[in-house]
Design a protein around this motif. Structure first.
Motif, PDB file in Angstrom:
ATOM      1  N   MET A   1       0.838  -1.202   0.000  1.00 39.77           N
ATOM      2  CA  MET A   1       0.000   0.000   0.000  1.00 39.77           C
ATOM      3  C   MET A   1       0.877   1.258   0.000  1.00 39.77           C
ATOM      4  SD  MET A   1      -3.131   1.184   0.002  1.00 39.77           S
ATOM      5  CE  MET A   1      -4.146  -0.187   0.571  1.00 39.77           C
ATOM      6  N   ILE A   2       0.600   2.173  -0.910  1.00 41.52           N
ATOM      7  CA  ILE A   2       1.323   3.439  -0.979  1.00 41.52           C
ATOM      8  C   ILE A   2       0.549   4.470  -0.169  1.00 41.52           C
ATOM      9  CG2 ILE A   2       2.146   5.289  -2.483  1.00 41.52           C
ATOM     10  CD1 ILE A   2       2.295   3.219  -4.741  1.00 41.52           C
ATOM     11  N   THR A   3       1.165   4.972   0.897  1.00 40.46           N
ATOM     12  CA  THR A   3       0.496   5.966   1.738  1.00 40.46           C
ATOM     13  C   THR A   3       0.839   7.372   1.252  1.00 40.46           C
ATOM     14  OG1 THR A   3       2.332   5.892   3.310  1.00 40.46           O
ATOM     15  CG2 THR A   3       0.442   4.461   3.739  1.00 40.46           C
ATOM     16  N   ILE A   4      -0.164   8.255   1.292  1.00 40.19           N
ATOM     17  CA  ILE A   4      -0.033   9.565   0.659  1.00 40.19           C
ATOM     18  C   ILE A   4      -0.489  10.678   1.597  1.00 40.19           C
ATOM     19  CG2 ILE A   4      -0.771  10.992  -1.309  1.00 40.19           C
ATOM     20  CD1 ILE A   4      -1.426   8.277  -2.719  1.00 40.19           C
ATOM     21  N   LEU A   5       0.264  11.769   1.593  1.00 36.39           N
ATOM     22  CA  LEU A   5      -0.108  13.004   2.282  1.00 36.39           C
ATOM     23  C   LEU A   5      -0.386  14.063   1.224  1.00 36.39           C
ATOM     24  CD1 LEU A   5      -0.238  15.131   4.615  1.00 36.39           C
ATOM     25  CD2 LEU A   5       2.270  15.272   4.441  1.00 36.39           C
ATOM     26  N   ILE A   6      -1.538  14.712   1.287  1.00 31.18           N
ATOM     27  CA  ILE A   6      -1.901  15.766   0.342  1.00 31.18           C
ATOM     28  C   ILE A   6      -1.682  17.122   1.000  1.00 31.18           C
ATOM     29  CG2 ILE A   6      -3.741  16.788  -1.046  1.00 31.18           C
ATOM     30  CD1 ILE A   6      -5.123  14.039  -1.049  1.00 31.18           C
ATOM     31  N   ASN A  22      -8.149   7.186  -2.925  1.00 28.57           N
ATOM     32  CA  ASN A  22      -8.655   6.107  -2.075  1.00 28.57           C
ATOM     33  C   ASN A  22      -9.478   5.095  -2.862  1.00 28.57           C
ATOM     34  OD1 ASN A  22      -7.417   7.038   0.223  1.00 28.57           O
ATOM     35  ND2 ASN A  22      -9.230   8.058   1.049  1.00 28.57           N
ATOM     36  N   GLY A  23      -9.829   5.465  -4.086  1.00 31.79           N
ATOM     37  CA  GLY A  23     -10.551   4.528  -4.944  1.00 31.79           C
ATOM     38  C   GLY A  23      -9.633   3.521  -5.617  1.00 31.79           C
ATOM     39  N   GLN A  24      -8.324   3.674  -5.411  1.00 23.72           N
ATOM     40  CA  GLN A  24      -7.333   2.749  -5.976  1.00 23.72           C
ATOM     41  C   GLN A  24      -6.934   1.723  -4.915  1.00 23.72           C
ATOM     42  OE1 GLN A  24      -6.439   3.220  -9.339  1.00 23.72           O
ATOM     43  NE2 GLN A  24      -8.103   4.725  -9.114  1.00 23.72           N
ATOM     44  N   ALA A  25      -6.830   0.472  -5.327  1.00 20.75           N
ATOM     45  CA  ALA A  25      -6.556  -0.606  -4.379  1.00 20.75           C
ATOM     46  C   ALA A  25      -5.203  -0.460  -3.694  1.00 20.75           C
ATOM     47  CB  ALA A  25      -6.632  -1.959  -5.087  1.00 20.75           C
ATOM     48  N   ASP A  26      -4.244   0.188  -4.372  1.00 19.40           N
ATOM     49  CA  ASP A  26      -2.884   0.249  -3.834  1.00 19.40           C
ATOM     50  C   ASP A  26      -2.515   1.612  -3.258  1.00 19.40           C
ATOM     51  OD1 ASP A  26      -3.027   1.381  -6.364  1.00 19.40           O
ATOM     52  OD2 ASP A  26      -0.918   0.977  -6.804  1.00 19.40           O
ATOM     53  N   LEU A  27      -3.490   2.540  -3.183  1.00 17.72           N
ATOM     54  CA  LEU A  27      -3.204   3.885  -2.692  1.00 17.72           C
ATOM     55  C   LEU A  27      -4.088   4.226  -1.494  1.00 17.72           C
ATOM     56  CD1 LEU A  27      -3.054   5.841  -6.098  1.00 17.72           C
ATOM     57  CD2 LEU A  27      -1.191   4.652  -4.913  1.00 17.72           C
ATOM     58  N   GLU A  28      -3.518   4.967  -0.543  1.00 21.85           N
ATOM     59  CA  GLU A  28      -4.295   5.395   0.630  1.00 21.85           C
ATOM     60  C   GLU A  28      -3.843   6.773   1.086  1.00 21.85           C
ATOM     61  OE1 GLU A  28      -5.343   4.106   5.249  1.00 21.85           O
ATOM     62  OE2 GLU A  28      -3.773   3.034   4.130  1.00 21.85           O
ATOM     63  N   VAL A  29      -4.773   7.715   1.137  1.00 18.33           N
ATOM     64  CA  VAL A  29      -4.490   9.043   1.672  1.00 18.33           C
ATOM     65  C   VAL A  29      -4.606   8.956   3.190  1.00 18.33           C
ATOM     66  CG1 VAL A  29      -5.226  11.444   1.784  1.00 18.33           C
ATOM     67  CG2 VAL A  29      -5.355  10.205  -0.386  1.00 18.33           C
ATOM     68  N   ILE A  30      -3.493   9.228   3.874  1.00 13.26           N
ATOM     69  CA  ILE A  30      -3.494   9.098   5.332  1.00 13.26           C
ATOM     70  C   ILE A  30      -3.612  10.434   6.044  1.00 13.26           C
ATOM     71  CG2 ILE A  30      -2.218   6.929   5.333  1.00 13.26           C
ATOM     72  CD1 ILE A  30       0.305   8.524   5.999  1.00 13.26           C
ATOM     73  N   ALA A  31      -3.455  11.545   5.300  1.00 13.11           N
ATOM     74  CA  ALA A  31      -3.582  12.863   5.939  1.00 13.11           C
ATOM     75  C   ALA A  31      -3.640  13.954   4.878  1.00 13.11           C
ATOM     76  CB  ALA A  31      -2.418  13.118   6.888  1.00 13.11           C
ATOM     77  N   GLU A  32      -4.147  15.136   5.305  1.00 11.99           N
ATOM     78  CA  GLU A  32      -4.186  16.313   4.454  1.00 11.99           C
ATOM     79  C   GLU A  32      -3.588  17.494   5.225  1.00 11.99           C
ATOM     80  OE1 GLU A  32      -8.174  17.145   3.290  1.00 11.99           O
ATOM     81  OE2 GLU A  32      -8.598  15.077   2.651  1.00 11.99           O
ATOM     82  N   ALA A  33      -3.077  18.465   4.493  1.00 14.16           N
ATOM     83  CA  ALA A  33      -2.545  19.679   5.100  1.00 14.16           C
ATOM     84  C   ALA A  33      -2.857  20.847   4.185  1.00 14.16           C
ATOM     85  CB  ALA A  33      -1.041  19.561   5.328  1.00 14.16           C
ATOM     86  N   GLU A 110      -5.246   9.442 -14.967  1.00 15.74           N
ATOM     87  CA  GLU A 110      -4.336   8.320 -15.189  1.00 15.74           C
ATOM     88  C   GLU A 110      -2.874   8.762 -15.078  1.00 15.74           C
ATOM     89  OE1 GLU A 110      -6.829   9.162 -17.098  1.00 15.74           O
ATOM     90  OE2 GLU A 110      -8.240   7.515 -16.679  1.00 15.74           O
ATOM     91  N   GLU A 111      -2.591   9.985 -15.534  1.00 20.07           N
ATOM     92  CA  GLU A 111      -1.226  10.484 -15.465  1.00 20.07           C
ATOM     93  C   GLU A 111      -0.806  10.709 -14.019  1.00 20.07           C
ATOM     94  OE1 GLU A 111       1.436  14.365 -16.773  1.00 20.07           O
ATOM     95  OE2 GLU A 111      -0.326  13.842 -17.966  1.00 20.07           O
ATOM     96  N   LEU A 112      -1.699  11.274 -13.222  1.00 21.20           N
ATOM     97  CA  LEU A 112      -1.394  11.501 -11.812  1.00 21.20           C
ATOM     98  C   LEU A 112      -1.147  10.175 -11.097  1.00 21.20           C
ATOM     99  CD1 LEU A 112      -1.140  13.210  -9.277  1.00 21.20           C
ATOM    100  CD2 LEU A 112      -3.642  13.154  -9.064  1.00 21.20           C
ATOM    101  N   LEU A 113      -1.975   9.186 -11.353  1.00 15.69           N
ATOM    102  CA  LEU A 113      -1.802   7.885 -10.713  1.00 15.69           C
ATOM    103  C   LEU A 113      -0.475   7.244 -11.113  1.00 15.69           C
ATOM    104  CD1 LEU A 113      -5.438   6.502 -11.175  1.00 15.69           C
ATOM    105  CD2 LEU A 113      -4.428   7.495  -9.105  1.00 15.69           C
ATOM    106  N   THR A 114      -0.143   7.369 -12.385  1.00 10.53           N
ATOM    107  CA  THR A 114       1.147   6.836 -12.861  1.00 10.53           C
ATOM    108  C   THR A 114       2.304   7.541 -12.178  1.00 10.53           C
ATOM    109  OG1 THR A 114       0.251   6.253 -15.036  1.00 10.53           O
ATOM    110  CG2 THR A 114       2.633   6.572 -14.880  1.00 10.53           C
ATOM    111  N   ALA A 115       2.185   8.868 -12.038  1.00 12.08           N
ATOM    112  CA  ALA A 115       3.251   9.652 -11.411  1.00 12.08           C
ATOM    113  C   ALA A 115       3.440   9.240  -9.950  1.00 12.08           C
ATOM    114  CB  ALA A 115       2.921  11.135 -11.500  1.00 12.08           C
ATOM    115  N   ILE A 116       2.346   9.062  -9.229  1.00 11.91           N
ATOM    116  CA  ILE A 116       2.428   8.669  -7.817  1.00 11.91           C
ATOM    117  C   ILE A 116       3.125   7.319  -7.676  1.00 11.91           C
ATOM    118  CG2 ILE A 116       1.078   7.937  -5.815  1.00 11.91           C
ATOM    119  CD1 ILE A 116      -1.007  10.056  -6.606  1.00 11.91           C
TER     120      ILE A 116
END
Length: 217
Positions: A1-6, A22-33, A110-116
């Motif tokens: 799982m790739i954890t992400i901070l926005i 969060n709609g992607q199986a391998d991505l999870e937003v864990i916090a925002e700032a 799709e480009e953003l997801l690829t970049a992440i």
């Protein structure tokens, strides 16, 4: 799982990104700032795999400053700049600050997801037109280099002015640092641009990067 901070000052942007990621199986937003200060604090506490970093945030630290500070404290952290600025100067400043990637906000999802996913596995990512511009610039510089690099023709003082200008220092700041007048700085800068065949500051920044002049202490 790739954890992400926005990190973005617009709540609607953060909300939309959270839903998408969060709609992607391998991505999870864990916090925002909402600004750079909050982003730095959250990253230090939560240690995400990837930080999505906006550049222009009116309150607190901006994205470039936050990126630079985070890379000093967490060198392994992957920071992906997500911005509206389709501009060479912002691009190079972000790369120099330590960003692993640069994507425009109007890019397809799709480009953003690829970049992440790319930066999460340790690769670099630039949006396609930026990559093309960098390649074209490299080719042009190589062609100019066939007739000899004129960097050696600059005086030591002109090289100092070139480096400080590329790092973003204003004429007055350069004058104070080198203990010369502002008018002398302007003269040196004009001579540098003429000798190197440069017309704009972004061109100067790219040249300085190529010569390895953007190493900050």
């Amino acid at each position: 799982m790739i954890t992400i901070l926005i990190v973005d000052d617009h709540a609607m942007v953060r909300s939309g990104l959270r839903m998408l990621l969060n709609g992607q199986a391998d991505l999870e937003v864990i916090a925002e700032a909402s600004d750079g200060d909050e982003g730095i604090q959250a990253a230090l506490e939560l240690r995400p795999n990837v930080v999505l970093m906006d550049l222009s945030m009116p309150h607190g630290k901006d994205g470039l400053t936050a990126t630079s500070e985070l890379k000093e404290k967490l060198p392994e952290l992957a920071i992906l700049v997500l911005t509206m600025h389709d501009d060479d100067e912002y691009l190079f400043r972000a790369i120099h600050a330590g960003a692993a990637g640069y994507v425009l906000k109007n890019a397809p999802h799709e480009e953003l997801l690829t970049a992440i996913r790319s930066v999460a596995r340790g690769d670099a990512y630039l949006y396609p037109t930026a990559t093309k511009r960098l390649m074209n610039d490299y080719v042009e510089r190589m062609k100019r280099g066939e007739s000899g690099d004129v960097y050696h023709s600059l005086s030591d003082r002109e090289k100092e002015v070139l480096g400080l200008t590329a790092k973003g220092y204003a004429n007055k700041e350069i004058a104070e640092q080198l203990v010369i007048s502002v008018k002398t700085v302007e003269t040196h800068k004009s001579n540098v641009m003429e000798k190197l065949g440069l017309k704009t500051r972004p061109e100067l920044i790219k040249y300085a990067m190529k010569k390895g002049l953007l190493q900050f202490e």
